[in-house]
Write a protein that holds these residues in place. Structure first.
Motif, PDB file in Angstrom:
ATOM      1  N   ALA A   1      32.193 -23.007 -19.467  1.00  0.00           N
ATOM      2  CA  ALA A   1      31.998 -22.459 -18.120  1.00  0.00           C
ATOM      3  C   ALA A   1      32.880 -21.241 -17.922  1.00  0.00           C
ATOM      4  O   ALA A   1      34.033 -21.247 -18.326  1.00  0.00           O
ATOM      5  CB  ALA A   1      32.340 -23.516 -17.082  1.00  0.00           C
TER       6      ALA A   1
ATOM      7  N   CYS B   1      25.099 -34.940 -14.423  1.00  0.00           N
ATOM      8  CA  CYS B   1      25.866 -33.706 -14.537  1.00  0.00           C
ATOM      9  C   CYS B   1      25.401 -32.773 -13.426  1.00  0.00           C
ATOM     10  O   CYS B   1      24.201 -32.487 -13.302  1.00  0.00           O
ATOM     11  CB  CYS B   1      25.593 -33.100 -15.919  1.00  0.00           C
ATOM     12  SG  CYS B   1      25.924 -31.343 -16.049  1.00  0.00           S
TER      13      CYS B   1
ATOM     14  N   GLY C   1      23.705 -26.086 -18.976  1.00  0.00           N
ATOM     15  CA  GLY C   1      25.166 -26.148 -19.095  1.00  0.00           C
ATOM     16  C   GLY C   1      25.703 -27.562 -19.063  1.00  0.00           C
ATOM     17  O   GLY C   1      26.896 -27.770 -18.818  1.00  0.00           O
ATOM     18  N   CYS C   2      24.826 -28.552 -19.298  1.00  0.00           N
ATOM     19  CA  CYS C   2      25.261 -29.949 -19.229  1.00  0.00           C
ATOM     20  C   CYS C   2      25.570 -30.545 -20.598  1.00  0.00           C
ATOM     21  O   CYS C   2      25.776 -31.749 -20.713  1.00  0.00           O
ATOM     22  CB  CYS C   2      24.213 -30.783 -18.495  1.00  0.00           C
ATOM     23  SG  CYS C   2      24.257 -30.511 -16.709  1.00  0.00           S
TER      24      CYS C   2
ATOM     25  N   TYR D   1      29.064 -26.389 -23.668  1.00  0.00           N
ATOM     26  CA  TYR D   1      29.032 -25.323 -22.670  1.00  0.00           C
ATOM     27  C   TYR D   1      30.438 -24.884 -22.264  1.00  0.00           C
ATOM     28  O   TYR D   1      31.283 -25.717 -21.934  1.00  0.00           O
ATOM     29  CB  TYR D   1      28.260 -25.790 -21.430  1.00  0.00           C
ATOM     30  CG  TYR D   1      28.167 -24.735 -20.348  1.00  0.00           C
ATOM     31  CD1 TYR D   1      27.427 -23.578 -20.552  1.00  0.00           C
ATOM     32  CD2 TYR D   1      28.833 -24.885 -19.142  1.00  0.00           C
ATOM     33  CE1 TYR D   1      27.341 -22.599 -19.568  1.00  0.00           C
ATOM     34  CE2 TYR D   1      28.754 -23.916 -18.152  1.00  0.00           C
ATOM     35  CZ  TYR D   1      28.009 -22.773 -18.369  1.00  0.00           C
ATOM     36  OH  TYR D   1      27.930 -21.813 -17.401  1.00  0.00           O
TER      37      TYR D   1
ATOM     38  N   CYS E   1      24.969 -18.619 -13.583  1.00  0.00           N
ATOM     39  CA  CYS E   1      26.069 -19.566 -13.408  1.00  0.00           C
ATOM     40  C   CYS E   1      26.070 -20.119 -11.984  1.00  0.00           C
ATOM     41  O   CYS E   1      25.866 -19.372 -11.023  1.00  0.00           O
ATOM     42  CB  CYS E   1      27.354 -18.803 -13.699  1.00  0.00           C
ATOM     43  SG  CYS E   1      28.858 -19.674 -13.352  1.00  0.00           S
TER      44      CYS E   1
ATOM     45  N   CYS F   1      31.987 -18.153 -11.049  1.00  0.00           N
ATOM     46  CA  CYS F   1      30.582 -17.772 -11.017  1.00  0.00           C
ATOM     47  C   CYS F   1      30.424 -16.656  -9.999  1.00  0.00           C
ATOM     48  O   CYS F   1      30.796 -16.823  -8.828  1.00  0.00           O
ATOM     49  CB  CYS F   1      29.714 -18.951 -10.588  1.00  0.00           C
ATOM     50  SG  CYS F   1      29.558 -20.247 -11.813  1.00  0.00           S
TER      51      CYS F   1
ATOM     52  N   ASN G   1      26.943 -19.924  -4.945  1.00  0.00           N
ATOM     53  CA  ASN G   1      28.349 -19.598  -5.168  1.00  0.00           C
ATOM     54  C   ASN G   1      29.004 -18.923  -3.968  1.00  0.00           C
ATOM     55  O   ASN G   1      29.744 -17.955  -4.100  1.00  0.00           O
ATOM     56  CB  ASN G   1      28.522 -18.760  -6.445  1.00  0.00           C
ATOM     57  CG  ASN G   1      27.844 -19.433  -7.637  1.00  0.00           C
ATOM     58  OD1 ASN G   1      27.902 -20.658  -7.763  1.00  0.00           O
ATOM     59  ND2 ASN G   1      27.155 -18.652  -8.464  1.00  0.00           N
TER      60      ASN G   1
ATOM     61  N   THR H   1      24.518 -29.530 -12.312  1.00  0.00           N
ATOM     62  CA  THR H   1      24.117 -28.478 -13.248  1.00  0.00           C
ATOM     63  C   THR H   1      25.024 -27.248 -13.147  1.00  0.00           C
ATOM     64  O   THR H   1      25.520 -26.907 -12.071  1.00  0.00           O
ATOM     65  CB  THR H   1      22.641 -28.082 -13.028  1.00  0.00           C
ATOM     66  OG1 THR H   1      22.285 -27.127 -14.014  1.00  0.00           O
ATOM     67  CG2 THR H   1      22.430 -27.477 -11.646  1.00  0.00           C
ATOM     68  N   LYS H   2      25.208 -26.585 -14.278  1.00  0.00           N
ATOM     69  CA  LYS H   2      26.088 -25.410 -14.342  1.00  0.00           C
ATOM     70  C   LYS H   2      25.288 -24.108 -14.390  1.00  0.00           C
ATOM     71  O   LYS H   2      25.849 -23.032 -14.258  1.00  0.00           O
ATOM     72  CB  LYS H   2      26.968 -25.474 -15.593  1.00  0.00           C
ATOM     73  CG  LYS H   2      27.703 -26.789 -15.791  1.00  0.00           C
ATOM     74  CD  LYS H   2      28.847 -26.925 -14.804  1.00  0.00           C
ATOM     75  CE  LYS H   2      29.793 -28.058 -15.162  1.00  0.00           C
ATOM     76  NZ  LYS H   2      29.105 -29.374 -15.289  1.00  0.00           N
TER      77      LYS H   2
ATOM     78  N   GLU I   1      30.825 -33.772  -5.472  1.00  0.00           N
ATOM     79  CA  GLU I   1      31.326 -34.150  -6.807  1.00  0.00           C
ATOM     80  C   GLU I   1      31.697 -35.629  -6.861  1.00  0.00           C
ATOM     81  O   GLU I   1      31.509 -36.284  -7.892  1.00  0.00           O
ATOM     82  CB  GLU I   1      32.521 -33.261  -7.173  1.00  0.00           C
ATOM     83  CG  GLU I   1      32.076 -31.826  -7.490  1.00  0.00           C
ATOM     84  CD  GLU I   1      33.223 -30.832  -7.604  1.00  0.00           C
ATOM     85  OE1 GLU I   1      32.981 -29.725  -8.120  1.00  0.00           O
ATOM     86  OE2 GLU I   1      34.356 -31.149  -7.161  1.00  0.00           O
TER      87      GLU I   1
ATOM     88  N   ASP J   1      27.527 -23.718  -9.268  1.00  0.00           N
ATOM     89  CA  ASP J   1      28.208 -25.009  -9.140  1.00  0.00           C
ATOM     90  C   ASP J   1      27.210 -26.138  -8.896  1.00  0.00           C
ATOM     91  O   ASP J   1      27.596 -27.269  -8.634  1.00  0.00           O
ATOM     92  CB  ASP J   1      29.264 -24.953  -8.023  1.00  0.00           C
ATOM     93  CG  ASP J   1      28.656 -24.621  -6.659  1.00  0.00           C
ATOM     94  OD1 ASP J   1      27.425 -24.458  -6.564  1.00  0.00           O
ATOM     95  OD2 ASP J   1      29.425 -24.519  -5.683  1.00  0.00           O
TER      96      ASP J   1
END
Ligand SMILES: [Zn+2]
Length: 692
Positions: free
Chosen positions: A331, A127, A324-325, A329, A137, A335, A362, A129-130, A97, A139
């Motif tokens: 969240a 981003c 999801g960007c 979105y 879903c 997930c 996840n 992605t989500k 991150e 991370d």
């Protein structure tokens, strides 16, 4: 091992390809931060350059039509594949991150961050992605355990086999432990083939927390620049025209060589007017991370041109919604685990092993595999190895759990187990003179899609054709190119004859300091594992004088290679390949390739091949030792034991080929025993430790 990525090696060649010279003060001792120049010689960039220019034209026309130039934020969804082998290269989510945050600071010139230099906001954002390609879903992080974390750029297509998400919708980023030659990272360029698309970066250069330096993270900023179509600021050196040469950006002054330090006064080119210093703070130079802080307006325009032409879907509102960007979105709080797995060897021969890698999303914490047809048939390991002994096509099922639940995936018909076949009878001979390409029965393997083995009539030991590979123009250093023979049945050799491989070759270097490599490899397990049976490089490969012009051998510059294959004469299914590993040297030629009988077997030949394959156990031994004498020997083997070579302890007599005598050791002294195996007047001694 060829070292092919140090700067001394590839910059002079690149310079030659582009038609200019670097000054001799060029720094030789540096590691290579980025592999861009060796992966993308000028001829590979023509399509990309044309495409990006189309993007420029489009924007100019839009401006002329009074269409407002679109300067809205463009968001790039990113997936990070962490390719690790259980070490510190399996970096934390926080470290990943931090890298995404740094990209946004640098590309957004965000106030108060290290990216807030005197450049521009490129209006590009990133981003993690989500949502994954199946709508699940996530991370945005895939983790996968494999020794391939020690990455060779030659194997870059393999990274995509391990894990790859639709590159029109995601920027695929691979984090690895190391890259050959100390390279920091590399990226594909726009218009590269899909299986090349993505960025590879070393784990300890990724982000600025965890294993990375607190000033780190700009290797990724730099590599993403290439992914958007930016060149190095020093591309093309000083060039002639500061807009149309070099990095094709007008507002980055020309730079002769990479800057490895943050010397703000450096001014390596004087042909710009006004004569401005090198832009050492530009992300596309090689200066240190804490020095770099700017993209220019001209670079921004190239980035936008790329996004408007080749990379149009990835930042589209529809794609941002499906990844999801987009800002809308929502969240979920957590997930659930999303199961997934892969192997690189879904097709094997009986008796081979398959390594399965969990790549569930996840953070799975428990696994239940089932392997119908395999041994073991079940496993709770995260990454099990399974042996398949029976011909068939088999499914694989994995159930993965985390604290939030479980998920199940069955891949039907995933594993195919075949019988080792029976190869073609000997002899196998090709002189390439019928002009057929690829030659009958031979496969030309060209993993990078670049320079390959081809037919050549400029030089041949038997006219009109030989096989040749042009290493002189091959800048993809370390690339393997193979001439692969069909599966051969070596048991079809005449029993009284040697089995030999012979061929003629010719080679010259282009520089006395480095050499291409010729390797011959043999597999007896359906082509899964190979043994090296010949290696030639440098002085053992050279047959002609070093020259920077294409080497064309005369009749005296061909040499013959002979490889004794007697040790493999009981194998029904042997695969042999001749491999060129390029180092940017010169032409390598092969002609008159032959596998077959090679004269009468002499006692020496037989000793070499037969004795090499004698096995014995146990060792150390106490009461007995058993010898396994292989089939195919034409004579009995006489075995004697000595306490030192020379003093006979016991004569065990003669044993036939294909027998397994158990020799009693009772009464012999403890310590080392020397067993001499003798036949046809020649002997071979091996040492067994006897326990008291
Ligand atoms: Zn670079």
């Amino acid at each position: 091992m060829i070292k092919y990525t140090n700067t001394r090696r590839f910059f002079p060649l690149l310079a030659a390809a582009l038609g200019f010279c670097f000054p001799t003060k060029f720094v030789f001792a540096q590691q290579t931060p980025c592999l861009f120049d060796s992966l993308y010689p000028a001829h590979r960039l023509e399509t990309a350059e044309a495409g990006i220019r189309t993007g420029f034209q489009k924007r100019i026309l839009q401006a002329a039509d009074n269409h407002a130039s679109d300067d809205s934020i463009r968001i790039i969804p990113v997936v990070v594949h962490v390719i690790h082998n259980g070490g510190t290269e399996n970096i934390s989510t926080a470290q990943i991150e931090s890298q995404i945050r740094i990209l946004n600071e640098d590309y957004g010139k965000l106030t108060g961050t290290p990216g807030d230099g005197d450049g521009v906001d490129t209006r590009v954002r990133f981003c993690l992605t989500k949502i994954d390609p199946q709508g699940r879903c996530t991370d945005g992080i895939v983790r996968l355990k494999t020794p391939l974390t020690a990455h060779k750029p030659v194997d870059r297509a393999t990274l995509k086999q391990l894990s790859f998400w639709d590159n029109t919708r995601y920027l695929n980023v691979y984090v690895v432990k190391s890259i050959t030659g100390g390279v920091g990272g590399y990226s594909s360029f726009p218009y590269a083939p899909p299986d090349e698309d993505g960025i590879v970066v070393r784990a300890n250069l990724f982000g600025n927390v965890g294993t990375a330096a607190s000033s780190g993270g700009r290797t990724m900023t730099h590599e993403v620049g290439h992914w958007f179509g930016l060149y190095h600021t020093f591309n093309g050196g000083c060039g002639q025209d500061t807009c149309a040469d070099g990095d094709y950006v007008c507002d980055t002054p020309p730079v002769a060589n990479p800057n490895y330090t943050c010397s703000l006064n450096a001014n390596s080119c004087a042909n710009d007017s006004p004569n401005l210093p090198d832009q050492v703070r530009n992300y596309m130079d090689y200066s240190p991370d804490d020095c770099k802080n700017k993209f220019t307006q001209g670079q921004k325009e190239r980035i936008v041109a790329t996004l408007d032409t080749v990379r149009t879907l990835i930042w589209s509102p529809a794609n941002l919604a499906s990844t999801g960007c987009d800002s809308a979105y929502q969240a979920p709080a957590i997930c659930p685990v999303a199961v997934d797995f892969v192997t690189l060897t879904p097709t094997v021969c009986t008796g081979n092993q398959v390594y399965f890698m969990d790549r569930s999303l996840n953070a799975a914490t428990a696994w239940q595999w089932s392997f119908p047809g395999g041994t073991p048939a079940n496993s709770t390991l995260q990454n099990p190895t399974v042996k398949y002994d029976t011909v068939g096509v088999y499914p694989v099922t994995l159930i993965a759990w985390n604290a939030n639940g479980s998920d199940t995936l069955t891949l039907n018909n995933y594993i195919e187990v075949t019988e080792p076949g029976v190869g073609a009878p000997l002899p196998f001979a090709r002189n390439f003179d019928d002009g057929q390409y690829p030659p009958e029965g031979i496969s030309i393997i060209n993993p990078d899609g670049g320079i390959a083995w081809e037919l050549d009539s400029a030089a041949a030991r038997s006219v009109p054709y030989s096989m040749r590979i042009n290493n002189l123009i091959n800048t993809n250093y370390g690339t393997r190119d193979e001439i692969e023979l069909p599966f051969l049945d070596l048991t079809t050799a005449h029993p009284d004859s040697m089995v030999r491989m012979t061929f003629w070759w010719a080679y010259a270097r282009s520089d006395a300091n480095y050499s291409d490599e010729l390797i011959v490899q043999l597999s007896k397990d359906c082509g899964f594992n190979y043994t090296q049976i010949l290696t030639k490089s440098g002085s053992t490969l050279v047959t002609g004088p070093t020259q920077t012009t294409p080497f064309i051998p005369d009749a005296s510059q061909w040499k013959k290679a002979t490889i004794n294959l007697n040790a493999y004469r009981t194998e029904h299914y042997v695969k042999i390949r001749l491999v060129n590993v390029t180092d940017g040297g010169n032409n390598l030629y092969i002609d008159d390739l032959y596998v077959g009988d090679g004269g009468t077997v002499t006692a020496t030949d037989e000793l070499q091949s037969g004795m090499r394959s004698v096995r014995f156990f146990p060792n150390p031994a106490r009461d007995y030792v058993q010898f396994l004498i292989p089939p195919g020997l034409n004579t009995p083997v006489h075995i004697r034991a000595y306490d030192t070579p020379g003093k006979l302890l016991r004569d065990y007599g003669e044993y036939a080929s294909n027998s397994s005598p158990i020799l009693n050791l009772a009464g012999l002294p403890p310590g080392f025993l020397f067993f001499t195996l003798q036949f046809v007047g020649l002997s071979y001694t091996t040492r067994v430790a006897k326990l008291p």
